[in-house]
Design an enzyme around this catalytic site. Structure first.
Site, PDB file in Angstrom:
ATOM      1  N   ASN B 205       5.120  -4.822   0.688  1.00  0.00           N
ATOM      2  CA  ASN B 205       4.673  -4.933  -0.707  1.00  0.00           C
ATOM      3  C   ASN B 205       3.266  -4.376  -0.908  1.00  0.00           C
ATOM      4  O   ASN B 205       2.641  -4.616  -1.931  1.00  0.00           O
ATOM      5  CB  ASN B 205       4.752  -6.390  -1.182  1.00  0.00           C
ATOM      6  CG  ASN B 205       3.855  -7.317  -0.387  1.00  0.00           C
ATOM      7  OD1 ASN B 205       3.262  -6.901   0.608  1.00  0.00           O
ATOM      8  ND2 ASN B 205       3.764  -8.559  -0.806  1.00  0.00           N
ATOM      9  N   HIS B 206       2.765  -3.635   0.050  1.00  0.00           N
ATOM     10  CA  HIS B 206       1.419  -3.063  -0.080  1.00  0.00           C
ATOM     11  C   HIS B 206       1.458  -1.787  -0.906  1.00  0.00           C
ATOM     12  O   HIS B 206       2.455  -1.081  -0.923  1.00  0.00           O
ATOM     13  CB  HIS B 206       0.834  -2.797   1.313  1.00  0.00           C
ATOM     14  CG  HIS B 206       0.603  -4.065   2.078  1.00  0.00           C
ATOM     15  ND1 HIS B 206       0.406  -4.093   3.437  1.00  0.00           N
ATOM     16  CD2 HIS B 206       0.574  -5.346   1.666  1.00  0.00           C
ATOM     17  CE1 HIS B 206       0.251  -5.349   3.819  1.00  0.00           C
ATOM     18  NE2 HIS B 206       0.348  -6.122   2.760  1.00  0.00           N
ATOM     19  N   PHE B 207       0.355  -1.500  -1.585  1.00  0.00           N
ATOM     20  CA  PHE B 207       0.373  -0.362  -2.498  1.00  0.00           C
ATOM     21  C   PHE B 207      -1.039   0.077  -2.858  1.00  0.00           C
ATOM     22  O   PHE B 207      -2.014  -0.658  -2.660  1.00  0.00           O
ATOM     23  CB  PHE B 207       1.126  -0.730  -3.792  1.00  0.00           C
ATOM     24  CG  PHE B 207       0.508  -1.873  -4.554  1.00  0.00           C
ATOM     25  CD1 PHE B 207      -0.604  -1.683  -5.374  1.00  0.00           C
ATOM     26  CD2 PHE B 207       1.019  -3.160  -4.453  1.00  0.00           C
ATOM     27  CE1 PHE B 207      -1.182  -2.726  -6.061  1.00  0.00           C
ATOM     28  CE2 PHE B 207       0.437  -4.227  -5.132  1.00  0.00           C
ATOM     29  CZ  PHE B 207      -0.665  -4.009  -5.945  1.00  0.00           C
ATOM     30  N   ASN B 332      -4.991 -14.105   2.487  1.00  0.00           N
ATOM     31  CA  ASN B 332      -4.469 -14.733   3.719  1.00  0.00           C
ATOM     32  C   ASN B 332      -5.668 -14.960   4.637  1.00  0.00           C
ATOM     33  O   ASN B 332      -6.093 -14.024   5.326  1.00  0.00           O
ATOM     34  CB  ASN B 332      -3.487 -13.805   4.448  1.00  0.00           C
ATOM     35  CG  ASN B 332      -2.137 -13.690   3.772  1.00  0.00           C
ATOM     36  OD1 ASN B 332      -1.890 -14.320   2.758  1.00  0.00           O
ATOM     37  ND2 ASN B 332      -1.256 -12.898   4.352  1.00  0.00           N
ATOM     38  N   HIS B 406      -1.976 -15.455  -6.413  1.00  0.00           N
ATOM     39  CA  HIS B 406      -2.287 -14.147  -5.820  1.00  0.00           C
ATOM     40  C   HIS B 406      -1.361 -13.042  -6.297  1.00  0.00           C
ATOM     41  O   HIS B 406      -1.500 -11.894  -5.874  1.00  0.00           O
ATOM     42  CB  HIS B 406      -2.261 -14.226  -4.298  1.00  0.00           C
ATOM     43  CG  HIS B 406      -0.916 -14.029  -3.667  1.00  0.00           C
ATOM     44  ND1 HIS B 406       0.205 -14.733  -4.039  1.00  0.00           N
ATOM     45  CD2 HIS B 406      -0.503 -13.206  -2.673  1.00  0.00           C
ATOM     46  CE1 HIS B 406       1.237 -14.355  -3.298  1.00  0.00           C
ATOM     47  NE2 HIS B 406       0.834 -13.432  -2.462  1.00  0.00           N
TER      48      HIS B 406
END
Lengths: 137, 483
Positions: B205-207, B332, B406
């Protein structure tokens, strides 16, 4: 296929079963491979060995699968053939010795970041041995 | 399975599972949610995981969970737990594998109308300069001694090497460097994974996303943050890549023995922990902080690459094309912080997993310009939906360990998303709405479809109504780069 994908909101979860523990380890590795959807090159075939000791079989399984995660990310290698020898004598540390055979990864749908201990417990059932395992993706 | 009927309603936006719910709980669980969002939350095992988190030894007060919560492994995503310092425990599983996964927001004065003709080439350059995808290598490769210096110095390493400016450092949580990082406690295997991955987005899910500031809800705070209505902004979401994953893997494994050694009994082996003042606890803290510093550098290098793409796209065409950092925050992390407990100021170790620090006005450690506004709280949406910039409040300090949501929070499994949604259809739909998409994998894109997530507006309305954050600005996506 002696594994099935289970519902998990964000990560991946598998139920795996096998007649004995050696095969449970192998089928879990195969289930993990199926989730990532890798395609292997035909050549060169590669061989790696892996040994580990742990206080229990679940820890050995996490170590074994984490080794596969490491090879996939760091060396772009995946394995489709496993020769395992498990030693689980009562009162002794559990020991695993494995020979992994595979090839460079040509393509991969999705990488697994880590193998978790979440609710990981090897259970004896009518199908032999069974686990549910969650992978962080 | 825990149902809504097991919860006590405190307000329309706050619910509780009392400590008496299960005999091994060491405190209650406080849930920030509406009834409607709770119906989604109760569909998976996240409430059960929050109850399990409440069994951590040395727990202080309540385990807090946010409205974007969903099932994780061990600890729920969206969870916050504080443990006694130094006598309580530190739990690697309660921080997660992607140590210091976080979000960075860069603002600009580039007006949307002026940018529109160039968005396609901007998206292509961002995709080129911010490598994304499974196992992808970063833009900077270092040897192990240099990696160790980087892990000790965090964002200062990036500044020294020309990848950052002083404003970037000042506007990064903890100034981009956690004290007490100990690279010697990071395994050789983790270092091998990390040293070639700096400055890459990775997958999942990183972007990297280009947005337009669609609405300003708090003009005063937005001005302080540097956000201008109708202008472009950039969000970067990623963490510590393989290095962090390996650190967590190593210590979750090691702590299986530590819990036996210290006689700690837990309902889930992924929650394993060790006393903070034990050799095992100290080793993990040193390694976790080193991984966190690596993640700060990773996002800093991605900022450098985003600036390079903006310069090539807009320099010579527009007068002011520069990107200025609004803030960089972690979601996190395990950190020692001072909070009010029973009327006293005490140090605790706050574990946040999928929850953003949301310190309110006047909290020590914030940049001077944010002392009156509270810190920016960055809440990315889900690719095709809005993202929000919020600000921390006094209430967040009192009710949620200085934390807020978040993101939108997943509600659909990846398997179902892949089954129900075709990546190329989704890409066409997003492009049809004017959102440029650069994705390495169509199945990966399908997994991250907006419909796989909760309604981010509903999540934000909940934390705002509960008082643990307030709205500053709303962002609309224009271009997305995903692995």
């Amino acid at each position: 296929m002696p594994f099935e994908e289970l519902f998990h909101t964000a990560d991946w979860s598998l139920r795996v079963w096998a007649a004995d523990l050696d095969h449970l380890f192998v089928e879990t590795a195969r289930g993990m491979n199926a989730l990532t959807g890798f395609k292997l090159a035909e050549k060169p075939r590669v061989r790696r060995t892996f040994t580990a000791s742990a206080p229990d079989a679940e820890s050995l399984l996490v170590s074994f699968l984490s080794e596969l995660v490491y090879y996939a990310e760091q060396d772009r290698l995946a394995f489709d053939h496993f020769d395992l020898s498990l030693n689980l004598e009562d009162g002794q540390p559990c020991h695993l010795s494995a020979t992994l055979r595979g090839a460079p990864i040509l393509s991969l749908d999705k990488a697994i970041k880590a193998v978790t201990y979440h609710n990981l417990q090897i259970q004896q059932t009518a199908r032999g041995y069974e686990i549910e395992i969650v992978f962080d993706v | 399975m825990i149902s809504i009927h097991n919860l006590t309603r405190i307000t329309d936006y706050e619910w509780e599972i009392p400590q008496s719910f299960r005999g091994d709980m060491r405190g209650p669980v406080r849930i920030f949610s509406t009834h409607k969002l709770l119906e989604q939350i109760a569909g998976d095992k996240s409430l059960e995981q929050a109850v399990n988190a409440a069994t951590l030894p040395g727990l202080v007060g309540a385990v807090v969970v946010m409205p974007d919560m969903h099932q994780g492994y061990g600890f729920p995503i969206g969870g916050v737990a504080a443990t006694e310092f130094p006598g309580g425990v530190i739990s690697p599983g309660a921080i997660g594998y992607d140590i210091n996964c976080g979000v960075r927001l860069l603002a600009s004065s580039i007006e949307l109308e002026a940018a529109l003709p160039h968005l396609d080439s901007l998206a292509t350059l961002l995709n080129q300069y911010c490598p994304s995808g499974v196992g992808v290598k970063g833009v900077v490769h270092v040897n192990v001694p240099e990696l160790e210096r980087l892990m000790r110095s965090g964002s200062r390493w990036a500044l020294k090497n020309g990848y950052a400016n002083e404003n970037d450092i000042a506007r990064t949580e903890e100034n981009g460097c956690l004290e007490g990082a100990d690279p010697a406690k990071v395994s050789e295997r983790a270092k091998a994974r990390g040293r070639t991955q700096i400055g890459a987005v990775g997958a999942g899910n990183h972007f990297v996303e280009v947005d337009v500031v669609e609405a300003v809800l708090d003009p005063k705070a937005a001005a302080v943050f540097g956000l201008h209505a109708g202008c472009l902004a950039v969000q970067i979401h990623c963490g510590s890549r393989g290095l962090g994953h390996q650190v967590c893997t190593d210590y979750v494994q090691d702590f299986q023995s530590a819990v036996r050694k210290y006689g700690i009994d837990l309902p889930d082996r992924e929650l394993v922990c060790a006393p903070m003042d034990s050799p095992e606890g100290q080793a993990y803290l040193g390694a976790m902080r080193a991984a966190a510093n690596f993640a700060f550098v990773n996002r800093q290098l991605l900022s450098y690459s985003a600036r390079r793409a903006f310069e090539e796209t807009f320099a010579g065409k527009l007068k002011n094309w520069q990107l200025t950092q609004v803030y960089d925050i972690c979601h996190n992390m395990g950190k020692v912080e001072t909070h009010a407990v029973d009327g006293k100021r005490v140090k605790v170790c706050v574990h946040r997993k999928g929850a953003t620090r949301a310190f309110g006005p006047g909290t020590p450690g914030l940049p001077p310009e944010y002392q009156q506004t509270g810190q920016p709280v960055l809440v990315p949406g889900s690719m095709g939906t809005a993202s929000w910039v919020l600000a921390g409040t006094e209430t967040s300090m009192l009710r949620s360990w200085g934390s807020s949501c978040h993101g939108a929070g997943r509600t659909m499994s990846r398997a179902k998303a892949k089954h129900d949604i075709r990546g190329d259809d989704l890409r066409r739909e997003l492009e049809g709405r004017g959102i440029k998409v650069r994705a390495g994998s169509m199945s990966g894109l399908a997994e991250e479809a907006p419909s796989a997530y909760k309604d981010v507006d509903a999540v934000v309305e909940t934390v705002v109504a509960a008082g643990i954050a307030r709205k500053v600005a709303r962002l609309r996506p224009l271009a997305v780069v995903k692995g």
